[in-house]
Design a protein around this motif. Structure first.
Motif, PDB file in Angstrom:
ATOM      1  N   TRP A  67    -138.033 -26.982  -1.734  1.00 57.01           N
ATOM      2  CA  TRP A  67    -139.290 -27.594  -2.141  1.00 57.01           C
ATOM      3  C   TRP A  67    -139.052 -28.591  -3.268  1.00 57.01           C
ATOM      4  CZ3 TRP A  67    -143.821 -27.305   0.247  1.00 57.01           C
ATOM      5  CH2 TRP A  67    -144.056 -26.231   1.109  1.00 57.01           C
ATOM      6  N   SER A  68    -139.854 -29.635  -3.306  1.00 56.05           N
ATOM      7  CA  SER A  68    -139.883 -30.500  -4.481  1.00 56.05           C
ATOM      8  C   SER A  68    -140.449 -29.672  -5.631  1.00 56.05           C
ATOM      9  CB  SER A  68    -140.742 -31.739  -4.229  1.00 56.05           C
ATOM     10  OG  SER A  68    -142.074 -31.375  -3.929  1.00 56.05           O
ATOM     11  N   SER A  69    -140.107 -30.034  -6.872  1.00 54.87           N
ATOM     12  CA  SER A  69    -140.530 -29.223  -8.019  1.00 54.87           C
ATOM     13  C   SER A  69    -142.046 -29.186  -8.179  1.00 54.87           C
ATOM     14  CB  SER A  69    -139.875 -29.728  -9.303  1.00 54.87           C
ATOM     15  OG  SER A  69    -140.246 -31.061  -9.544  1.00 54.87           O
ATOM     16  N   ASP A  70    -142.741 -30.213  -7.684  1.00 60.38           N
ATOM     17  CA  ASP A  70    -144.203 -30.202  -7.793  1.00 60.38           C
ATOM     18  C   ASP A  70    -144.866 -29.495  -6.611  1.00 60.38           C
ATOM     19  OD1 ASP A  70    -143.956 -32.039  -5.713  1.00 60.38           O
ATOM     20  OD2 ASP A  70    -144.854 -33.702  -6.828  1.00 60.38           O
ATOM     21  N   GLY A  71    -144.067 -29.016  -5.659  1.00 56.81           N
ATOM     22  CA  GLY A  71    -144.586 -28.243  -4.529  1.00 56.81           C
ATOM     23  C   GLY A  71    -145.314 -29.047  -3.476  1.00 56.81           C
ATOM     24  N   THR A  72    -145.205 -30.370  -3.505  1.00 53.10           N
ATOM     25  CA  THR A  72    -145.935 -31.184  -2.541  1.00 53.10           C
ATOM     26  C   THR A  72    -145.137 -31.512  -1.283  1.00 53.10           C
ATOM     27  OG1 THR A  72    -145.243 -33.263  -3.582  1.00 53.10           O
ATOM     28  CG2 THR A  72    -147.317 -32.261  -4.344  1.00 53.10           C
TER      29      THR A  72
ATOM     30  N   PRO B 161    -130.383 -29.607   2.881  1.00 51.66           N
ATOM     31  CA  PRO B 161    -130.963 -30.464   1.851  1.00 51.66           C
ATOM     32  C   PRO B 161    -131.449 -29.688   0.629  1.00 51.66           C
ATOM     33  CG  PRO B 161    -132.556 -30.106   3.589  1.00 51.66           C
ATOM     34  CD  PRO B 161    -131.269 -29.470   4.048  1.00 51.66           C
ATOM     35  N   ALA B 162    -131.337 -30.326  -0.539  1.00 51.24           N
ATOM     36  CA  ALA B 162    -131.795 -29.722  -1.791  1.00 51.24           C
ATOM     37  C   ALA B 162    -132.404 -30.808  -2.674  1.00 51.24           C
ATOM     38  CB  ALA B 162    -130.639 -29.044  -2.514  1.00 51.24           C
ATOM     39  N   PHE B 163    -133.708 -30.685  -2.960  1.00 53.61           N
ATOM     40  CA  PHE B 163    -134.396 -31.634  -3.837  1.00 53.61           C
ATOM     41  C   PHE B 163    -133.848 -31.571  -5.255  1.00 53.61           C
ATOM     42  CE2 PHE B 163    -138.246 -32.336  -1.161  1.00 53.61           C
ATOM     43  CZ  PHE B 163    -138.445 -33.683  -1.447  1.00 53.61           C
ATOM     44  N   SER B 164    -133.733 -32.731  -5.909  1.00 51.05           N
ATOM     45  CA  SER B 164    -133.425 -32.764  -7.338  1.00 51.05           C
ATOM     46  C   SER B 164    -134.650 -32.258  -8.097  1.00 51.05           C
ATOM     47  CB  SER B 164    -133.076 -34.181  -7.785  1.00 51.05           C
ATOM     48  OG  SER B 164    -134.171 -35.055  -7.600  1.00 51.05           O
ATOM     49  N   PRO B 165    -134.457 -31.749  -9.320  1.00 52.41           N
ATOM     50  CA  PRO B 165    -135.596 -31.219 -10.071  1.00 52.41           C
ATOM     51  C   PRO B 165    -136.723 -32.231 -10.289  1.00 52.41           C
ATOM     52  CG  PRO B 165    -133.577 -30.469 -11.071  1.00 52.41           C
ATOM     53  CD  PRO B 165    -133.196 -31.476 -10.003  1.00 52.41           C
ATOM     54  N   ASP B 166    -136.386 -33.512 -10.427  1.00 58.07           N
ATOM     55  CA  ASP B 166    -137.435 -34.515 -10.637  1.00 58.07           C
ATOM     56  C   ASP B 166    -138.010 -35.040  -9.319  1.00 58.07           C
ATOM     57  OD1 ASP B 166    -135.522 -36.287  -9.649  1.00 58.07           O
ATOM     58  OD2 ASP B 166    -135.386 -37.463 -11.500  1.00 58.07           O
ATOM     59  N   GLY B 167    -137.480 -34.578  -8.184  1.00 60.33           N
ATOM     60  CA  GLY B 167    -137.998 -34.955  -6.871  1.00 60.33           C
ATOM     61  C   GLY B 167    -137.587 -36.334  -6.393  1.00 60.33           C
TER      62      GLY B 167
ATOM     63  N   PRO C  52    -125.361 -27.347  -1.502  1.00 60.03           N
ATOM     64  CA  PRO C  52    -125.662 -27.994  -2.781  1.00 60.03           C
ATOM     65  C   PRO C  52    -126.895 -27.387  -3.451  1.00 60.03           C
ATOM     66  CG  PRO C  52    -126.336 -29.403  -0.966  1.00 60.03           C
ATOM     67  CD  PRO C  52    -125.608 -28.230  -0.369  1.00 60.03           C
ATOM     68  N   THR C  53    -126.809 -27.215  -4.769  1.00 61.66           N
ATOM     69  CA  THR C  53    -127.895 -26.661  -5.572  1.00 61.66           C
ATOM     70  C   THR C  53    -127.916 -27.383  -6.908  1.00 61.66           C
ATOM     71  OG1 THR C  53    -127.573 -24.503  -4.547  1.00 61.66           O
ATOM     72  CG2 THR C  53    -128.840 -24.555  -6.580  1.00 61.66           C
ATOM     73  N   TRP C  54    -129.053 -27.926  -7.289  1.00 60.77           N
ATOM     74  CA  TRP C  54    -129.175 -28.683  -8.538  1.00 60.77           C
ATOM     75  C   TRP C  54    -129.319 -27.764  -9.741  1.00 60.77           C
ATOM     76  CZ3 TRP C  54    -129.294 -34.074  -8.939  1.00 60.77           C
ATOM     77  CH2 TRP C  54    -129.329 -34.767  -7.734  1.00 60.77           C
ATOM     78  N   SER C  55    -128.777 -28.196 -10.885  1.00 61.59           N
ATOM     79  CA  SER C  55    -129.063 -27.512 -12.147  1.00 61.59           C
ATOM     80  C   SER C  55    -130.516 -27.804 -12.505  1.00 61.59           C
ATOM     81  CB  SER C  55    -128.131 -27.997 -13.260  1.00 61.59           C
ATOM     82  OG  SER C  55    -128.326 -29.374 -13.517  1.00 61.59           O
ATOM     83  N   ALA C  56    -131.104 -26.972 -13.352  1.00 62.38           N
ATOM     84  CA  ALA C  56    -132.524 -27.111 -13.699  1.00 62.38           C
ATOM     85  C   ALA C  56    -132.839 -28.467 -14.336  1.00 62.38           C
ATOM     86  CB  ALA C  56    -132.953 -25.985 -14.635  1.00 62.38           C
ATOM     87  N   ASP C  57    -131.887 -29.032 -15.080  1.00 60.93           N
ATOM     88  CA  ASP C  57    -132.141 -30.321 -15.728  1.00 60.93           C
ATOM     89  C   ASP C  57    -131.703 -31.511 -14.876  1.00 60.93           C
ATOM     90  OD1 ASP C  57    -129.378 -30.276 -15.935  1.00 60.93           O
ATOM     91  OD2 ASP C  57    -129.341 -30.369 -18.138  1.00 60.93           O
ATOM     92  N   GLY C  58    -131.146 -31.270 -13.693  1.00 61.55           N
ATOM     93  CA  GLY C  58    -130.755 -32.334 -12.778  1.00 61.55           C
ATOM     94  C   GLY C  58    -129.464 -33.035 -13.146  1.00 61.55           C
ATOM     95  N   SER C  59    -128.735 -32.507 -14.124  1.00 58.30           N
ATOM     96  CA  SER C  59    -127.519 -33.178 -14.569  1.00 58.30           C
ATOM     97  C   SER C  59    -126.282 -32.780 -13.764  1.00 58.30           C
ATOM     98  CB  SER C  59    -127.260 -32.887 -16.053  1.00 58.30           C
ATOM     99  OG  SER C  59    -126.956 -31.511 -16.236  1.00 58.30           O
ATOM    100  N   ARG C  60    -126.359 -31.702 -12.970  1.00 58.30           N
ATOM    101  CA  ARG C  60    -125.216 -31.227 -12.194  1.00 58.30           C
ATOM    102  C   ARG C  60    -125.680 -30.716 -10.836  1.00 58.30           C
ATOM    103  NH1 ARG C  60    -120.244 -32.079 -13.647  1.00 58.30           N
ATOM    104  NH2 ARG C  60    -119.418 -29.990 -13.626  1.00 58.30           N
TER     105      ARG C  60
END
Length: 164
Positions: A23-28, A66-72, A110-118
């Motif tokens: 899911w995108s972080s905003d759930g949309t 697929p894996a969304f980045s935290p900022d979408g 692939p799995t994003w870090s919470a801050d999207g840096s890794r």
């Protein structure tokens, strides 16, 4: 479904053959892999209400996981067969496919870090029959730099590992 598991219901308009990714972080929106009819999975996004199916990738090699980045703004995914896949990024609207890895063997999950840096991923070299099998846990920056091993499958279970 709500975060507590209540109000579960099927998503209207779910595409036949769609496999959910993240899911995108905003759930949309939901990033999915979908094999329309040519036996070649591609990456799509779909709105939470089952509308607005948007194709992000177009390649002869299979695109998966697929894996969304935290900022979408981006989606990480794998391209290739389970035994020879690499990591890629694409913009959440389908622009700018970028290859992150060119490594022997396979990279997957692939799995994003919470801050999207890794981006954490599994990298392996053994015979593999499907995604998510044996391998070591690695991380990489979204520009493809600073690749580092986080955990090797041979690490004893009681050994502590520092995440980078």
């Amino acid at each position: 479904m709500r975060p507590d598991g209540s109000d579960r219901a099927p998503m209207p308009g779910w595409p036949v053959g769609g496999i959910p990714g993240s899911w995108s972080s905003d759930g949309t929106r939901l990033a999915i892999q979908l094999d329309r009819s040519d036996l070649n999975p591609e990456i799509y996004t779909i709105a939470a209400d089952g509308t607005d199916l948007t194709r992000l990738t177009r390649d002869l090699a299979p695109d998966n996981l697929p894996a969304f980045s935290p900022d979408g703004s981006r989606v990480a995914f794998t391209r290739g067969s389970p035994s020879t896949s690499d990591l890629y990024l694409v913009g959440s609207e389908g622009a700018g496919v970028t290859r992150l890895t060119v490594l022997d063997g396979y990279e997957n999950s692939p799995t994003w870090s919470a801050d999207g840096s890794r981006i954490a991923f599994v990298w392996g070299h053994d015979e593999v029959n499907g995604f998510g099998e044996t391998g070591a846990l690695w991380a990489i920056d979204p520009d493809g730099s600073n690749r580092a091993m986080l955990l090797d499958a041979a690490t004893p279970k009681d050994e502590k590992v520092a995440l980078v």
